[in-house]
Write a protein that holds these residues in place. Sequence first.
Motif, PDB file in Angstrom:
ATOM      1  N   PRO A  38       5.930  14.661  42.457  1.00 52.68           N
ATOM      2  CA  PRO A  38       6.756  15.817  42.822  1.00 52.68           C
ATOM      3  C   PRO A  38       6.843  16.829  41.695  1.00 52.68           C
ATOM      4  O   PRO A  38       7.323  16.514  40.607  1.00 52.68           O
ATOM      5  N   THR A  39       6.358  18.018  41.945  1.00 57.32           N
ATOM      6  CA  THR A  39       6.361  19.062  40.923  1.00 57.32           C
ATOM      7  C   THR A  39       7.466  20.079  41.197  1.00 57.32           C
ATOM      8  O   THR A  39       7.916  20.233  42.333  1.00 57.32           O
ATOM      9  N   ALA A  40       7.872  20.757  40.136  1.00 52.72           N
ATOM     10  CA  ALA A  40       8.840  21.841  40.256  1.00 52.72           C
ATOM     11  C   ALA A  40       8.078  23.159  40.215  1.00 52.72           C
ATOM     12  O   ALA A  40       7.229  23.375  39.345  1.00 52.72           O
ATOM     13  N   ASN A  41       8.356  24.017  41.165  1.00 48.65           N
ATOM     14  CA  ASN A  41       7.686  25.311  41.241  1.00 48.65           C
ATOM     15  C   ASN A  41       8.530  26.341  40.485  1.00 48.65           C
ATOM     16  O   ASN A  41       9.647  26.641  40.879  1.00 48.65           O
ATOM     17  N   LEU A  42       7.991  26.855  39.365  1.00 53.87           N
ATOM     18  CA  LEU A  42       8.781  27.743  38.513  1.00 53.87           C
ATOM     19  C   LEU A  42       8.502  29.210  38.814  1.00 53.87           C
ATOM     20  O   LEU A  42       7.348  29.634  38.925  1.00 53.87           O
ATOM     21  N   LEU A  43       9.584  29.965  38.934  1.00 50.03           N
ATOM     22  CA  LEU A  43       9.501  31.411  39.072  1.00 50.03           C
ATOM     23  C   LEU A  43       9.675  32.011  37.684  1.00 50.03           C
ATOM     24  O   LEU A  43      10.719  31.861  37.052  1.00 50.03           O
ATOM     25  N   LEU A  44       8.632  32.700  37.200  1.00 48.52           N
ATOM     26  CA  LEU A  44       8.646  33.259  35.856  1.00 48.52           C
ATOM     27  C   LEU A  44       8.851  34.768  35.908  1.00 48.52           C
ATOM     28  O   LEU A  44       8.605  35.413  36.923  1.00 48.52           O
ATOM     29  N   GLY A  45       9.290  35.330  34.778  1.00 48.93           N
ATOM     30  CA  GLY A  45       9.497  36.761  34.691  1.00 48.93           C
ATOM     31  C   GLY A  45       8.193  37.537  34.751  1.00 48.93           C
ATOM     32  O   GLY A  45       7.108  37.013  34.449  1.00 48.93           O
ATOM     33  N   GLU A  46       8.285  38.807  35.149  1.00 50.31           N
ATOM     34  CA  GLU A  46       7.101  39.660  35.244  1.00 50.31           C
ATOM     35  C   GLU A  46       6.577  40.010  33.851  1.00 50.31           C
ATOM     36  O   GLU A  46       7.334  40.093  32.892  1.00 50.31           O
ATOM     37  N   GLY A  47       5.265  40.213  33.787  1.00 51.03           N
ATOM     38  CA  GLY A  47       4.656  40.679  32.549  1.00 51.03           C
ATOM     39  C   GLY A  47       4.402  39.621  31.510  1.00 51.03           C
ATOM     40  O   GLY A  47       3.944  39.930  30.413  1.00 51.03           O
ATOM     41  N   LEU A  48       4.688  38.337  31.837  1.00 50.81           N
ATOM     42  CA  LEU A  48       4.469  37.263  30.877  1.00 50.81           C
ATOM     43  C   LEU A  48       3.009  36.823  30.860  1.00 50.81           C
ATOM     44  O   LEU A  48       2.367  36.732  31.916  1.00 50.81           O
ATOM     45  N   LEU A  49       2.510  36.539  29.678  1.00 50.78           N
ATOM     46  CA  LEU A  49       1.184  35.955  29.563  1.00 50.78           C
ATOM     47  C   LEU A  49       1.227  34.512  30.052  1.00 50.78           C
ATOM     48  O   LEU A  49       2.086  33.735  29.619  1.00 50.78           O
ATOM     49  N   LYS A  50       0.347  34.165  30.975  1.00 48.68           N
ATOM     50  CA  LYS A  50       0.221  32.784  31.413  1.00 48.68           C
ATOM     51  C   LYS A  50      -0.997  32.183  30.727  1.00 48.68           C
ATOM     52  O   LYS A  50      -2.074  32.779  30.731  1.00 48.68           O
ATOM     53  N   PRO A  51      -0.856  31.025  30.096  1.00 48.18           N
ATOM     54  CA  PRO A  51      -2.008  30.387  29.451  1.00 48.18           C
ATOM     55  C   PRO A  51      -3.136  30.128  30.454  1.00 48.18           C
ATOM     56  O   PRO A  51      -2.945  30.217  31.669  1.00 48.18           O
ATOM     57  N   ARG A  52      -4.291  29.797  29.932  1.00 50.04           N
ATOM     58  CA  ARG A  52      -5.465  29.511  30.764  1.00 50.04           C
ATOM     59  C   ARG A  52      -5.124  28.545  31.886  1.00 50.04           C
ATOM     60  O   ARG A  52      -4.375  27.585  31.698  1.00 50.04           O
ATOM     61  N   SER A  53      -5.677  28.787  33.066  1.00 47.50           N
ATOM     62  CA  SER A  53      -5.440  27.888  34.192  1.00 47.50           C
ATOM     63  C   SER A  53      -5.930  26.490  33.844  1.00 47.50           C
ATOM     64  O   SER A  53      -7.021  26.310  33.296  1.00 47.50           O
ATOM     65  N   GLY A  54      -5.122  25.504  34.164  1.00 44.61           N
ATOM     66  CA  GLY A  54      -5.470  24.129  33.866  1.00 44.61           C
ATOM     67  C   GLY A  54      -4.225  23.276  33.769  1.00 44.61           C
ATOM     68  O   GLY A  54      -3.134  23.672  34.192  1.00 44.61           O
ATOM     69  N   VAL A  55      -4.387  22.092  33.191  1.00 42.90           N
ATOM     70  CA  VAL A  55      -3.302  21.122  33.094  1.00 42.90           C
ATOM     71  C   VAL A  55      -2.951  20.901  31.626  1.00 42.90           C
ATOM     72  O   VAL A  55      -3.844  20.773  30.776  1.00 42.90           O
ATOM     73  N   TYR A  56      -1.637  20.840  31.343  1.00 42.97           N
ATOM     74  CA  TYR A  56      -1.145  20.756  29.973  1.00 42.97           C
ATOM     75  C   TYR A  56      -0.151  19.612  29.802  1.00 42.97           C
ATOM     76  O   TYR A  56       0.586  19.268  30.739  1.00 42.97           O
ATOM     77  N   ALA A  57      -0.135  19.053  28.593  1.00 44.22           N
ATOM     78  CA  ALA A  57       0.913  18.113  28.196  1.00 44.22           C
ATOM     79  C   ALA A  57       2.058  18.934  27.634  1.00 44.22           C
ATOM     80  O   ALA A  57       1.885  19.692  26.684  1.00 44.22           O
ATOM     81  N   CYS A  58       3.231  18.787  28.259  1.00 45.01           N
ATOM     82  CA  CYS A  58       4.386  19.606  27.899  1.00 45.01           C
ATOM     83  C   CYS A  58       5.618  18.743  27.686  1.00 45.01           C
ATOM     84  O   CYS A  58       5.647  17.568  28.047  1.00 45.01           O
ATOM     85  N   LYS A  59       6.629  19.362  27.113  1.00 38.99           N
ATOM     86  CA  LYS A  59       7.996  18.870  27.172  1.00 38.99           C
ATOM     87  C   LYS A  59       8.775  19.843  28.056  1.00 38.99           C
ATOM     88  O   LYS A  59       8.571  21.059  27.963  1.00 38.99           O
ATOM     89  N   ALA A  60       9.644  19.306  28.897  1.00 32.85           N
ATOM     90  CA  ALA A  60      10.489  20.135  29.749  1.00 32.85           C
ATOM     91  C   ALA A  60      11.939  19.926  29.346  1.00 32.85           C
ATOM     92  O   ALA A  60      12.411  18.784  29.301  1.00 32.85           O
ATOM     93  N   VAL A  61      12.622  21.014  29.034  1.00 32.18           N
ATOM     94  CA  VAL A  61      14.026  20.941  28.632  1.00 32.18           C
ATOM     95  C   VAL A  61      14.887  21.363  29.816  1.00 32.18           C
ATOM     96  O   VAL A  61      14.775  22.489  30.313  1.00 32.18           O
ATOM     97  N   ILE A  62      15.726  20.411  30.278  1.00 29.51           N
ATOM     98  CA  ILE A  62      16.585  20.639  31.438  1.00 29.51           C
ATOM     99  C   ILE A  62      18.009  20.264  31.058  1.00 29.51           C
ATOM    100  O   ILE A  62      18.263  19.113  30.672  1.00 29.51           O
ATOM    101  N   ASP A  63      18.910  21.215  31.137  1.00 31.32           N
ATOM    102  CA  ASP A  63      20.325  20.968  30.794  1.00 31.32           C
ATOM    103  C   ASP A  63      20.459  20.309  29.422  1.00 31.32           C
ATOM    104  O   ASP A  63      21.265  19.396  29.221  1.00 31.32           O
ATOM    105  N   GLY A  64      19.617  20.718  28.479  1.00 32.49           N
ATOM    106  CA  GLY A  64      19.701  20.218  27.112  1.00 32.49           C
ATOM    107  C   GLY A  64      18.955  18.930  26.850  1.00 32.49           C
ATOM    108  O   GLY A  64      18.835  18.506  25.695  1.00 32.49           O
ATOM    109  N   ALA A  65      18.451  18.277  27.900  1.00 35.89           N
ATOM    110  CA  ALA A  65      17.692  17.028  27.745  1.00 35.89           C
ATOM    111  C   ALA A  65      16.195  17.317  27.830  1.00 35.89           C
ATOM    112  O   ALA A  65      15.765  18.206  28.576  1.00 35.89           O
ATOM    113  N   SER A  66      15.397  16.570  27.063  1.00 39.88           N
ATOM    114  CA  SER A  66      13.960  16.805  26.999  1.00 39.88           C
ATOM    115  C   SER A  66      13.189  15.677  27.685  1.00 39.88           C
ATOM    116  O   SER A  66      13.482  14.489  27.487  1.00 39.88           O
TER     117      SER A  66
END
Length: 254
Positions: A152-180
């Motif tokens: 299950p993925t979260a679909n993020l709405l981002l602000g206009e004019g932002l650079l999006k990195p190259r299309s592909g899959v990334y290892a990330c950390k997600a910070v939600i309500d202060g938890a990582s």
Amino acid sequence: KEINPDALVLGKSPALLNTDSDRERLLKAFGMQTVVTLPFDETMRTMPWQDFLALLCQQYGAAGFVVGADFRFGYRGEGTADKLLQSCRDAGLPCTVVPQMTKDGTVVSSTHIRSLLEEGEMEQAVAFLGHPHILTGTVVSGRGLGRTIGVPTANLLLGEGLLKPRSGVYACKAVIDGASYMAVTNIGSRPTVGGHRVTVEPWILDFAGDLYGKSITLEFHKFLRPEEKFPDLEALRLEIRKNEEETRRFFEKS
């Protein structure tokens, strides 16, 4: 609406690395207590550098300055780091001019960092930034296809004019309500399921709960693979599971 100075000066604006709120978040993470963003409008664009300096001191209480060696300010960029330094000396204010920074023989600049992000060189970009590349967005309703294959993925709405990195899959950390949390994040049009619009969709590992409407800050660390079209959803699921293992191993080593 955020306006890059280049939009007024040159008539065009490069893609933004971060939103105003993310820039403020980064500055505060490095110890800044308060961040004030001045509106760059026509009045600001045509303001002589001496008037801009007076504005900062008189209206905003500036008590010292730190700028880069190539810093330019005021109408037509006539204000320079040297002029600022001399003005501060005359006024008895502290001023530090930071020399141009290089890494591995390359000048550290937003232009170079943009190129690295567009090429998917995320680990190099992180090294030049000095911190993970971050994007913050609000979770909106998606097609829900990820749930059908157990990712299950979260679909993020981002602000206009932002650079999006190259299309592909990334290892990330997600910070939600202060938890990582660790996250496998896909940027792209999702060709396997007939997508066309570019989306940013993190699968947040070891998280349980409702994310709709929440703000998520993604910290990008490593590019795992380019976007590709798989023959079916099962092949896609197996590949995403591999990406999960890669992500967990990456952060275990980190």
